[in-house]
Write a protein that holds these residues in place. Structure first.
Motif, PDB file in Angstrom:
ATOM      1  N   PRO A 168       0.808  -1.231   0.000  1.00  0.00           N
ATOM      2  CA  PRO A 168       0.000   0.000   0.000  1.00  0.00           C
ATOM      3  C   PRO A 168       0.837   1.276   0.000  1.00  0.00           C
ATOM      4  CG  PRO A 168      -0.853  -1.575   1.603  1.00  0.00           C
ATOM      5  CD  PRO A 168       0.474  -2.094   1.151  1.00  0.00           C
ATOM      6  N   HIS A 169       2.050   1.198   0.513  1.00  0.00           N
ATOM      7  CA  HIS A 169       2.916   2.389   0.510  1.00  0.00           C
ATOM      8  C   HIS A 169       3.202   2.852  -0.910  1.00  0.00           C
ATOM      9  CE1 HIS A 169       6.226   5.075   1.607  1.00  0.00           C
ATOM     10  NE2 HIS A 169       6.930   4.487   0.650  1.00  0.00           N
ATOM     11  N   PHE A 170       3.238   1.918  -1.851  1.00  0.00           N
ATOM     12  CA  PHE A 170       3.564   2.267  -3.236  1.00  0.00           C
ATOM     13  C   PHE A 170       2.320   2.342  -4.122  1.00  0.00           C
ATOM     14  CE2 PHE A 170       7.593   0.562  -1.639  1.00  0.00           C
ATOM     15  CZ  PHE A 170       8.472   1.534  -2.083  1.00  0.00           C
ATOM     16  N   LEU A 171       1.155   2.452  -3.520  1.00  0.00           N
ATOM     17  CA  LEU A 171      -0.081   2.567  -4.288  1.00  0.00           C
ATOM     18  C   LEU A 171      -0.637   3.985  -4.174  1.00  0.00           C
ATOM     19  CD1 LEU A 171      -1.936  -0.766  -3.363  1.00  0.00           C
ATOM     20  CD2 LEU A 171      -0.443  -0.305  -5.326  1.00  0.00           C
ATOM     21  N   PRO A 172      -1.396   4.431  -5.176  1.00  0.00           N
ATOM     22  CA  PRO A 172      -2.051   5.740  -5.060  1.00  0.00           C
ATOM     23  C   PRO A 172      -3.138   5.683  -3.991  1.00  0.00           C
ATOM     24  CG  PRO A 172      -2.738   4.585  -7.063  1.00  0.00           C
ATOM     25  CD  PRO A 172      -1.637   3.776  -6.462  1.00  0.00           C
ATOM     26  N   PRO A 173      -3.391   6.799  -3.309  1.00  0.00           N
ATOM     27  CA  PRO A 173      -2.794   8.121  -3.549  1.00  0.00           C
ATOM     28  C   PRO A 173      -1.468   8.361  -2.828  1.00  0.00           C
ATOM     29  CG  PRO A 173      -4.480   8.295  -1.874  1.00  0.00           C
ATOM     30  CD  PRO A 173      -4.472   6.849  -2.306  1.00  0.00           C
ATOM     31  N   ASN A 174      -1.001   7.382  -2.044  1.00  0.00           N
ATOM     32  CA  ASN A 174       0.254   7.588  -1.330  1.00  0.00           C
ATOM     33  C   ASN A 174       1.430   7.740  -2.286  1.00  0.00           C
ATOM     34  OD1 ASN A 174       1.479   7.663   1.447  1.00  0.00           O
ATOM     35  ND2 ASN A 174       2.693   5.983   0.600  1.00  0.00           N
ATOM     36  N   GLU A 175       1.400   7.030  -3.411  1.00  0.00           N
ATOM     37  CA  GLU A 175       2.406   7.158  -4.456  1.00  0.00           C
ATOM     38  C   GLU A 175       1.732   7.665  -5.718  1.00  0.00           C
ATOM     39  OE1 GLU A 175       5.223   7.775  -6.592  1.00  0.00           O
ATOM     40  OE2 GLU A 175       5.879   6.828  -4.701  1.00  0.00           O
ATOM     41  N   GLN A 214       3.287   8.476  -8.719  1.00  0.00           N
ATOM     42  CA  GLN A 214       3.927   8.104  -9.976  1.00  0.00           C
ATOM     43  C   GLN A 214       3.610   6.649 -10.312  1.00  0.00           C
ATOM     44  OE1 GLN A 214       5.572  10.258 -11.965  1.00  0.00           O
ATOM     45  NE2 GLN A 214       5.097  11.866 -10.481  1.00  0.00           N
ATOM     46  N   ALA A 215       2.885   6.453 -11.432  1.00  0.00           N
ATOM     47  CA  ALA A 215       2.510   5.091 -11.829  1.00  0.00           C
ATOM     48  C   ALA A 215       3.730   4.224 -12.092  1.00  0.00           C
ATOM     49  CB  ALA A 215       1.613   5.135 -13.067  1.00  0.00           C
ATOM     50  N   SER A 216       4.780   4.812 -12.649  1.00  0.00           N
ATOM     51  CA  SER A 216       5.980   4.033 -12.954  1.00  0.00           C
ATOM     52  C   SER A 216       6.628   3.487 -11.689  1.00  0.00           C
ATOM     53  CB  SER A 216       6.979   4.890 -13.735  1.00  0.00           C
ATOM     54  OG  SER A 216       7.355   6.031 -12.976  1.00  0.00           O
ATOM     55  N   VAL A 217       6.605   4.275 -10.609  1.00  0.00           N
ATOM     56  CA  VAL A 217       7.168   3.815  -9.335  1.00  0.00           C
ATOM     57  C   VAL A 217       6.327   2.685  -8.776  1.00  0.00           C
ATOM     58  CG1 VAL A 217       7.714   4.475  -6.958  1.00  0.00           C
ATOM     59  CG2 VAL A 217       8.209   6.050  -8.833  1.00  0.00           C
ATOM     60  N   SER A 218       5.005   2.849  -8.811  1.00  0.00           N
ATOM     61  CA  SER A 218       4.107   1.808  -8.302  1.00  0.00           C
ATOM     62  C   SER A 218       4.299   0.503  -9.067  1.00  0.00           C
ATOM     63  CB  SER A 218       2.653   2.275  -8.417  1.00  0.00           C
ATOM     64  OG  SER A 218       2.416   3.440  -7.660  1.00  0.00           O
ATOM     65  N   LEU A 219       4.334   0.591 -10.388  1.00  0.00           N
ATOM     66  CA  LEU A 219       4.445  -0.609 -11.204  1.00  0.00           C
ATOM     67  C   LEU A 219       5.811  -1.271 -11.051  1.00  0.00           C
ATOM     68  CD1 LEU A 219       2.646   0.645 -14.438  1.00  0.00           C
ATOM     69  CD2 LEU A 219       1.751  -0.940 -12.722  1.00  0.00           C
ATOM     70  N   THR A 220       6.840  -0.485 -10.867  1.00  0.00           N
ATOM     71  CA  THR A 220       8.170  -1.059 -10.655  1.00  0.00           C
ATOM     72  C   THR A 220       8.210  -1.878  -9.377  1.00  0.00           C
ATOM     73  OG1 THR A 220       9.223   0.769 -11.842  1.00  0.00           O
ATOM     74  CG2 THR A 220      10.619  -0.539 -10.378  1.00  0.00           C
ATOM     75  N   PHE A 221       7.579  -1.352  -8.329  1.00  0.00           N
ATOM     76  CA  PHE A 221       7.532  -2.115  -7.086  1.00  0.00           C
ATOM     77  C   PHE A 221       6.705  -3.384  -7.251  1.00  0.00           C
ATOM     78  CE2 PHE A 221       5.199  -3.340  -3.280  1.00  0.00           C
ATOM     79  CZ  PHE A 221       6.250  -3.627  -2.427  1.00  0.00           C
ATOM     80  N   LEU A 222       5.530  -3.258  -7.851  1.00  0.00           N
ATOM     81  CA  LEU A 222       4.672  -4.432  -8.020  1.00  0.00           C
ATOM     82  C   LEU A 222       5.357  -5.500  -8.863  1.00  0.00           C
ATOM     83  CD1 LEU A 222       1.187  -2.718  -8.590  1.00  0.00           C
ATOM     84  CD2 LEU A 222       2.080  -3.764  -6.493  1.00  0.00           C
ATOM     85  N   ASP A 223       6.065  -5.069  -9.878  1.00  0.00           N
ATOM     86  CA  ASP A 223       6.777  -6.011 -10.729  1.00  0.00           C
ATOM     87  C   ASP A 223       7.818  -6.791  -9.919  1.00  0.00           C
ATOM     88  OD1 ASP A 223       7.614  -7.183 -13.257  1.00  0.00           O
ATOM     89  OD2 ASP A 223       9.358  -5.872 -13.144  1.00  0.00           O
ATOM     90  N   GLY A 224       8.560  -6.087  -9.068  1.00  0.00           N
ATOM     91  CA  GLY A 224       9.555  -6.764  -8.236  1.00  0.00           C
ATOM     92  C   GLY A 224       8.926  -7.617  -7.150  1.00  0.00           C
ATOM     93  N   ALA A 225       7.823  -7.140  -6.578  1.00  0.00           N
ATOM     94  CA  ALA A 225       7.168  -7.881  -5.494  1.00  0.00           C
ATOM     95  C   ALA A 225       6.575  -9.198  -5.989  1.00  0.00           C
ATOM     96  CB  ALA A 225       6.087  -7.017  -4.862  1.00  0.00           C
ATOM     97  N   MET A 226       6.137  -9.219  -7.238  1.00  0.00           N
ATOM     98  CA  MET A 226       5.555 -10.445  -7.780  1.00  0.00           C
ATOM     99  C   MET A 226       6.555 -11.595  -7.759  1.00  0.00           C
ATOM    100  SD  MET A 226       2.388  -9.914  -8.589  1.00  0.00           S
ATOM    101  CE  MET A 226       2.128 -11.425  -9.497  1.00  0.00           C
TER     102      MET A 226
END
Length: 281
Positions: A149-156, A158-170
């Motif tokens: 949730p820290h890397f999800l909107p509205p806390n984050e 920038q979509a690119s930052v959110s997706l980069t984290f999700l990609d690594g977390a997967m």
């Protein structure tokens, strides 16, 4: 005249017999009474006063922190915030914001811990191995549910930052063991479900801001499709949302007259402004 001269000579003779102060005593007198001496460049030298009293004292706080390891320091901070809740906000403001790299590194440490908990030899997917690994495995999943949730909107924003984290977390979820007992696989399945919601939320917000086109050129559609394949199709809803957003060219309202709910069967309030709930698993 003769007497005066003789008297003068007598006094001089007496003076010759008077004791003269030694050179050492003169130096002692000068050192005791003269101001601090100067050295070649004219700077005054001062001797540090010595005390005959030796007394213990606590370390300064800065020195105390030097001798405390990071885990103990985190425990101290957490205890202070628990005892004084008003400090939590200030500590949060002073602490640096986690980056994608630092968050993934932390998750990687949890992954290493649970892998180290596997017993040597025997059945690595049986109940005994599961019981050994489960505490460390749940710590990884708990950390993942907090960082996501820290890397999800509205806390984050920038979509690119959110997706980069999700990609690594997967990747951490893909590497979770598959146990012989189906009940033990439930946390992994729930993790896929919640991560799918997280991807959908980020895709929605990117479309609302007109950044949907960047999803296509950023290669995110291909990456998400790969994650869906590795998850056994559990990311299909996120893949569908991604394809539709890319096809609409980033228009969050461009559904060509078709209902999002009816075309996908996905009823989480897409395009209605409602957030996709991401809960802990």
């Amino acid at each position: 005249l003769t007497d005066n001269r003789s008297g003068g000579k007598k006094r001089k003779a007496e003076d010759d017999h008077e004791p003269r102060p030694s050179i050492d005593s003169d130096m002692d007198h000068q050192m005791g009474s003269s101001p601090p001496s100067t050295i070649g460049n004219g700077q005054r030298t001062h001797k540090k006063p010595r005390s005959n009293v030796v007394q213990g004292r606590p370390l300064p706080l800065s020195r105390l922190f030097e001798s405390v390891d990071s885990n103990t320091l985190k425990t101290i901070l957490q205890t202070m915030c628990d005892r004084h809740p008003e400090l939590a906000k200030e500590v949060s403001e002073l602490a640096p914001r986690p980056t994608v790299v630092s968050a993934l590194d932390t998750l990687r440490n949890y992954e290493t811990a649970y892998r180290s908990a596997f017993p040597y030899g025997g059945n690595s997917t049986g109940d005994y191995a599961h019981n050994r690994v489960r505490p460390a495995l749940m710590e990884l999943l708990d950390a993942l549910s907090d960082y996501t949730p820290h890397f999800l909107p509205p806390n984050e924003s920038q979509a690119s930052v959110s997706l980069t984290f999700l990609d690594g977390a997967m990747e951490f979820i893909h590497q979770l063991p598959s146990w012989e007992n189906p009940l033990h696989n439930h946390p992994k399945q729930m993790a896929y479900e919640e991560m799918a919601k997280a991807w959908i939320l980020v895709i929605q917000e990117a479309a609302k801001r007109g950044a949907g086109i960047s999803l296509q050129y950023g290669g995110w559609e291909t990456k998400l499709a790969k994650h869906n394949e590795l998850s056994g199709g559990r990311m299909e809803l996120a893949v569908t949302q991604m394809r539709q957003t890319v096809a609409w060219g980033g228009d969050s309202n461009g559904n060509n007259g078709r209902s999002q709910r009816s075309s996908t069967g996905f009823g989480f309030g897409m395009h209605s402004g409602a957030g996709v709930p991401v809960r802990t698993w």
